[in-house]
Design a protein around this motif. Structure first.
Motif, PDB file in Angstrom:
ATOM      1  N   ARG A   1       0.359  -1.238  -0.233  1.00 38.57           N
ATOM      2  CA  ARG A   1       0.597  -0.057   0.175  1.00 38.57           C
ATOM      3  C   ARG A   1       0.908   1.555  -0.325  1.00 38.57           C
ATOM      4  NH1 ARG A   1      -4.728  -0.141   4.524  1.00 38.57           N
ATOM      5  NH2 ARG A   1      -5.237  -1.398   2.794  1.00 38.57           N
ATOM      6  N   LEU A   2       2.022   1.584   0.368  1.00 40.33           N
ATOM      7  CA  LEU A   2       3.081   2.117   0.178  1.00 40.33           C
ATOM      8  C   LEU A   2       3.353   2.496  -0.622  1.00 40.33           C
ATOM      9  CD1 LEU A   2       4.546   1.829   4.548  1.00 40.33           C
ATOM     10  CD2 LEU A   2       2.785   3.450   3.371  1.00 40.33           C
ATOM     11  N   THR A   3       4.045   1.701  -1.653  1.00 40.32           N
ATOM     12  CA  THR A   3       4.651   1.784  -2.560  1.00 40.32           C
ATOM     13  C   THR A   3       3.881   1.839  -3.728  1.00 40.32           C
ATOM     14  OG1 THR A   3       5.919  -0.428  -1.478  1.00 40.32           O
ATOM     15  CG2 THR A   3       5.594   0.175  -3.953  1.00 40.32           C
ATOM     16  N   LEU A   4       2.530   1.669  -3.370  1.00 45.20           N
ATOM     17  CA  LEU A   4       1.455   1.844  -4.862  1.00 45.20           C
ATOM     18  C   LEU A   4       0.834   3.453  -4.182  1.00 45.20           C
ATOM     19  CD1 LEU A   4      -0.577  -0.959  -4.821  1.00 45.20           C
ATOM     20  CD2 LEU A   4       1.535  -0.063  -6.357  1.00 45.20           C
ATOM     21  N   ASN A   5       1.127   3.590  -3.506  1.00 40.93           N
ATOM     22  CA  ASN A   5       0.149   5.537  -3.163  1.00 40.93           C
ATOM     23  C   ASN A   5       1.720   6.031  -3.558  1.00 40.93           C
ATOM     24  OD1 ASN A   5      -1.767   4.877  -1.269  1.00 40.93           O
ATOM     25  ND2 ASN A   5      -1.373   4.750   0.295  1.00 40.93           N
ATOM     26  N   ALA A   6       2.891   5.919  -3.315  1.00 43.00           N
ATOM     27  CA  ALA A   6       4.199   6.493  -3.926  1.00 43.00           C
ATOM     28  C   ALA A   6       3.927   6.956  -6.057  1.00 43.00           C
ATOM     29  CB  ALA A   6       5.163   5.969  -3.395  1.00 43.00           C
ATOM     30  N   LEU A   7       3.442   5.684  -5.922  1.00 44.59           N
ATOM     31  CA  LEU A   7       3.982   5.428  -7.594  1.00 44.59           C
ATOM     32  C   LEU A   7       2.381   6.008  -7.517  1.00 44.59           C
ATOM     33  CD1 LEU A   7       4.540   2.082  -8.082  1.00 44.59           C
ATOM     34  CD2 LEU A   7       5.859   3.862  -8.224  1.00 44.59           C
ATOM     35  N   ARG A   8       1.636   6.171  -7.193  1.00 41.48           N
ATOM     36  CA  ARG A   8       0.531   7.472  -7.549  1.00 41.48           C
ATOM     37  C   ARG A   8       0.324   8.945  -7.673  1.00 41.48           C
ATOM     38  NH1 ARG A   8      -3.093   3.728  -4.796  1.00 41.48           N
ATOM     39  NH2 ARG A   8      -4.080   1.705  -5.196  1.00 41.48           N
ATOM     40  N   SER A   9       1.237   9.188  -6.635  1.00 39.49           N
ATOM     41  CA  SER A   9       1.510  10.643  -6.036  1.00 39.49           C
ATOM     42  C   SER A   9       2.487  11.009  -7.051  1.00 39.49           C
ATOM     43  CB  SER A   9       2.390  10.870  -5.204  1.00 39.49           C
ATOM     44  OG  SER A   9       3.028  10.171  -4.256  1.00 39.49           O
ATOM     45  N   ASN A  10       3.237   9.966  -8.090  1.00 37.97           N
ATOM     46  CA  ASN A  10       4.557  10.834  -8.550  1.00 37.97           C
ATOM     47  C   ASN A  10       4.519  10.039  -9.871  1.00 37.97           C
ATOM     48  OD1 ASN A  10       7.232  11.342  -9.618  1.00 37.97           O
ATOM     49  ND2 ASN A  10       7.736  12.081  -7.628  1.00 37.97           N
ATOM     50  N   VAL A  11       4.232  10.815 -11.182  1.00 41.34           N
ATOM     51  CA  VAL A  11       4.675   9.927 -12.503  1.00 41.34           C
ATOM     52  C   VAL A  11       5.538   9.678 -12.578  1.00 41.34           C
ATOM     53  CG1 VAL A  11       3.937  10.873 -14.610  1.00 41.34           C
ATOM     54  CG2 VAL A  11       2.447  11.714 -13.213  1.00 41.34           C
ATOM     55  N   TRP A  12       6.654  10.228 -12.454  1.00 38.49           N
ATOM     56  CA  TRP A  12       8.057  10.305 -12.929  1.00 38.49           C
ATOM     57  C   TRP A  12       8.824   8.270 -12.281  1.00 38.49           C
ATOM     58  CZ3 TRP A  12      10.255  11.465 -17.335  1.00 38.49           C
ATOM     59  CH2 TRP A  12      10.147  12.707 -17.510  1.00 38.49           C
ATOM     60  N   ALA A  13       7.949   8.865 -10.641  1.00 36.00           N
ATOM     61  CA  ALA A  13       8.429   7.337  -9.987  1.00 36.00           C
ATOM     62  C   ALA A  13       7.703   6.092 -10.930  1.00 36.00           C
ATOM     63  CB  ALA A  13       7.646   7.569  -8.585  1.00 36.00           C
ATOM     64  N   LEU A  14       5.791   6.237 -11.193  1.00 35.64           N
ATOM     65  CA  LEU A  14       5.706   5.097 -12.118  1.00 35.64           C
ATOM     66  C   LEU A  14       6.279   4.808 -13.013  1.00 35.64           C
ATOM     67  CD1 LEU A  14       3.171   3.431 -12.218  1.00 35.64           C
ATOM     68  CD2 LEU A  14       1.856   5.312 -13.580  1.00 35.64           C
ATOM     69  N   ILE A  15       6.846   5.609 -13.784  1.00 37.91           N
ATOM     70  CA  ILE A  15       7.288   5.334 -15.036  1.00 37.91           C
ATOM     71  C   ILE A  15       8.962   4.558 -14.911  1.00 37.91           C
ATOM     72  CG2 ILE A  15       8.458   6.865 -17.126  1.00 37.91           C
ATOM     73  CD1 ILE A  15       6.673   8.907 -17.083  1.00 37.91           C
ATOM     74  N   GLY A  16       9.402   5.038 -14.131  1.00 40.71           N
ATOM     75  CA  GLY A  16      10.410   4.386 -13.530  1.00 40.71           C
ATOM     76  C   GLY A  16       9.965   3.460 -13.448  1.00 40.71           C
TER      77      GLY A  16
ATOM     78  N   THR B   1      13.412   8.456  -5.775  1.00 37.67           N
ATOM     79  CA  THR B   1      11.672   8.295  -5.646  1.00 37.67           C
ATOM     80  C   THR B   1      11.541   9.137  -6.527  1.00 37.67           C
ATOM     81  OG1 THR B   1      10.676   9.082  -3.855  1.00 37.67           O
ATOM     82  CG2 THR B   1      11.771   6.805  -3.400  1.00 37.67           C
ATOM     83  N   SER B   2      11.737   9.651  -7.272  1.00 33.35           N
ATOM     84  CA  SER B   2      11.128  10.957  -8.589  1.00 33.35           C
ATOM     85  C   SER B   2      11.028  10.840  -9.648  1.00 33.35           C
ATOM     86  CB  SER B   2      11.617  11.928  -8.046  1.00 33.35           C
ATOM     87  OG  SER B   2      12.836  12.457  -7.996  1.00 33.35           O
ATOM     88  N   GLY B   3      12.189   9.441 -10.110  1.00 32.55           N
ATOM     89  CA  GLY B   3      12.512   8.562 -11.701  1.00 32.55           C
ATOM     90  C   GLY B   3      13.127  10.011 -12.611  1.00 32.55           C
ATOM     91  N   MET B   4      13.638  10.635 -11.356  1.00 28.09           N
ATOM     92  CA  MET B   4      14.648  11.530 -12.685  1.00 28.09           C
ATOM     93  C   MET B   4      15.336  11.198 -13.447  1.00 28.09           C
ATOM     94  SD  MET B   4      13.236  14.798 -12.141  1.00 28.09           S
ATOM     95  CE  MET B   4      14.564  15.504 -12.591  1.00 28.09           C
ATOM     96  N   ALA B   5      15.901  10.304 -12.974  1.00 30.27           N
ATOM     97  CA  ALA B   5      16.580   9.080 -14.140  1.00 30.27           C
ATOM     98  C   ALA B   5      16.688   9.322 -15.335  1.00 30.27           C
ATOM     99  CB  ALA B   5      17.257   7.535 -13.764  1.00 30.27           C
TER     100      ALA B   5
END
Length: 576
Positions: free
Chosen positions: A11-26, A488-492
């Motif tokens: 639940r924590l992992t999915l919530n973090a991904l929902r709030s950050n598009v770049w993290a989701l893409i990464g 966690t922001s998918g900045m890579a």
């Protein structure tokens, strides 16, 4: 308890991904990469079972399994703090330490993406022995797979939680730098292995076989080597290794439970050295108290060394110099600047030793004065990386940028201070390395062209960095964090694009100066060499000066917006 903790982790992992598009893409890209890697591993397992001899397959699986467990031991130590999900300290306020809690945390640790991928990898030996027709060995591999996964996760969690108990900042900084060197070497091993295999194939393969046998026999490889022993007709050794593979995670359970109880009940403390700073007004006549530090020593030294340097630039340069010698994020750049070009250029040349020229073998010597001229390429490569080192300096500075903006420091003085701090150690280092490479190759006649081209690249890289640190600041780890911590922001993806575009732009801008240097090196013309040296020096200085001026103007216009962007990054808020 186990089901609750596993559900909470996801639940924590999915919530973090929902709030950050770049993290989701990464994460999606990482998942696709993991699926592709697993597909390749499955294909390799099938091929190993079908075509390899049982003795060779046993050694290979044992060595690879031991490497997997060692990876789970080392990676958390190198990336301490990268995954703080369900850390015992974080839930200390909500529950008391207990045996079910400790074991539930282990299960939650195994339920993440790395744990799931590892679980599949631990099942691959069963596939290998099934394809090979060794069904008893395949059954034993299925029984040992949970033990291998449990050992990986338990050791990893013990290391992650224990590492944060250290209170020595200097120790953490040294660990970070050593970790960065290890990661850098590990990333270069595949290419170095291919190069050495081409030059010394049979000897290298035999050495790796002996090393694999030793590694497989260590406790890290017991659970993976046991099925191989059964397949090669050694049932007693197989049973002993399988029992040992299960004893390891079971023996670690009790230390893990004690560690969880210790960190959940131990009061948060702070230890470290505090230092007072001497009076900022030298005219006051106050004596410096014992143990105090003069905050303006380096500012005055730089002012004396460079009389035309503005006072604000000298103060900023002095502070940045402290970063360069104490901040792990900056020290990691120093290591990569000095170490990477040497490995990329010199090591492959040293490994190959002999090349073919028109079908005839030609042995290359690495003696002083006789080394291949290709080693001179390390100098411009180092120059390029040195200038690039400040391309995100505002991001590294974090919210300390506020002190410059609030004090009304002109942008050009701010950027100039950062450039001076880098140049103070980079230029002498570049000159020493250039002299060393010229001595090693014996091509002193190419010194003017080599240094001219290197200085042109360095100046253009500095100028580009002076502008991009204002135009394109991107998220970096906060001060005090390890440079190896994952964000966690998918900045890579963004970072990779910025670096690719930046390197191409620097090469294009420096071409009018590096072109004559390259021509001079091949033309064997002394006037051209000296002309290339002068052109490179002037071109590099002009590019750096122009970059500082333009970067300063951009900083004057965008300073508050940049500070707001930096404060939005995780860990960079002043309230942390």
């Amino acid at each position: 308890m186990v089901a609750t903790l596993v559900s909470l982790r996801w639940r924590l992992t999915l919530n973090a991904l929902r709030s950050n598009v770049w993290a989701l893409i990464g994460s999606i890209i990482g998942a696709l990469y993991a699926i592709g890697a697993l597909g390749g591993l499955i294909a390799a397992a099938v091929g190993l079972g079908a075509y390899a001899a049982p003795q060779d397959a046993a050694v290979l699986l044992g060595a690879l399994g031991a490497a997997l467990v060692i990876g789970w031991c080392l990676v958390p130590l190198l990336l301490t703090g990268a995954d703080a999900t369900l850390d015992p300290r974080a839930i200390a306020a909500w529950t008391a330490p207990s045996r079910p809690l400790a074991r539930g945390l282990l299960a939650a640790g195994a339920a993440g993406i790395p744990g799931l991928v590892t679980a599949v990898a631990c099942l691959l030996p069963a596939l290998v022995w099934m394809v090979a027709g060794q069904f008893l060995a395949a059954l034993l591999a299925l029984l040992c797979a949970p033990a291998a996964l449990a050992a990986c996760v338990t050791i990893s969690r013990i290391i992650v939680v224990s590492a944060n108990l250290s209170s020595s900042r200097r120790g953490k900084e040294m660990t970070t730098i050593i970790a960065f060197i290890v990661v850098l070497i590990a990333s270069l091993l595949p290419s170095l292995f291919n190069a050495s295999l081409g030059a010394h194939g049979p000897e290298i393969l035999e050495s790796f076989r002996r090393a694999g046998q030793i590694l497989a026999l260590t406790p890290f490889g017991w659970a993976f080597l046991a099925p191989g022993m059964a397949a090669t007709g050694k049932p007693l050794a197989a049973l002993a290794l399988a029992a040992g593979g299960w004893i390891i995670p079971l023996a670690l359970l009790r230390p893990w439970e004690r560690l969880v109880a210790a960190v959940m009940t131990r009061p948060a403390g702070h230890s470290g050295r505090t230092r007072a700073y001497a009076s900022a007004n030298p005219a006051s006549g106050d004596r410096q108290s014992a143990g105090s530090v003069d905050a303006l020593t380096w500012a005055r030294r730089l002012g004396s060394l460079l009389p035309g340097l503005p006072a604000a630039s000298a103060a900023i340069a002095a502070r940045c110099l402290r970063y360069w010698r104490s901040d792990p994020r900056y020290l990691a750049q120093v290591v990569s600047i000095v170490f990477l070009p040497m490995v990329v250029v010199i090591v492959p040349i040293g490994i190959r030793g002999t090349v073919q020229v028109n079908g005839e073998p030609l042995t290359m010597s690495l003696a002083i004065g006789q080394a291949p001229a290709a080693m001179l390429l390390t100098v411009p490569l180092i120059a390029l990386l040195m200038g690039w080192a400040v391309h995100d300096d505002l991001g590294f500075d974090s919210t300390a940028l506020w002190s410059h903006i609030s004090a009304g420091v002109p942008g050009r003085h701010d950027i100039l201070g950062r450039v001076v701090a880098a140049a103070v150690w980079e230029l002498p280092t570049l000159l020493v390395m250039g002299a060393g490479m010229l001595l090693w190759t014996g091509r002193w006649q190419d010194a003017p062209a080599l240094l001219g081209g290197a200085l042109a690249l360095y100046g253009c890289s500095l100028g580009w960095s002076a502008m991009t640190c204002v135009l394109l600041p991107y998220e970096t780890n906060a001060p005090g964090e390890s440079p190896l911590n994952s964000r966690t922001s998918g900045m890579a993806i963004v970072v990779a694009l910025i670096q690719m575009i930046g390197m191409l732009a620097i090469l294009l801008v420096s071409a009018p100066a590096t072109g004559p240097a390259i021509y001079a090196a091949f033309s064997d013309s002394t006037p051209w060499r000296w002309a290339a040296g002068v052109i490179g020096l002037l071109w590099g200085a002009g590019a750096a000066g122009l970059g500082i001026i333009m970067g300063g103007r951009l900083l004057d216009a965008r300073g508050p917006a940049i500070l707001a962007t930096i404060r939005s990054w995780p860990g960079h808020s002043q309230e942390r």
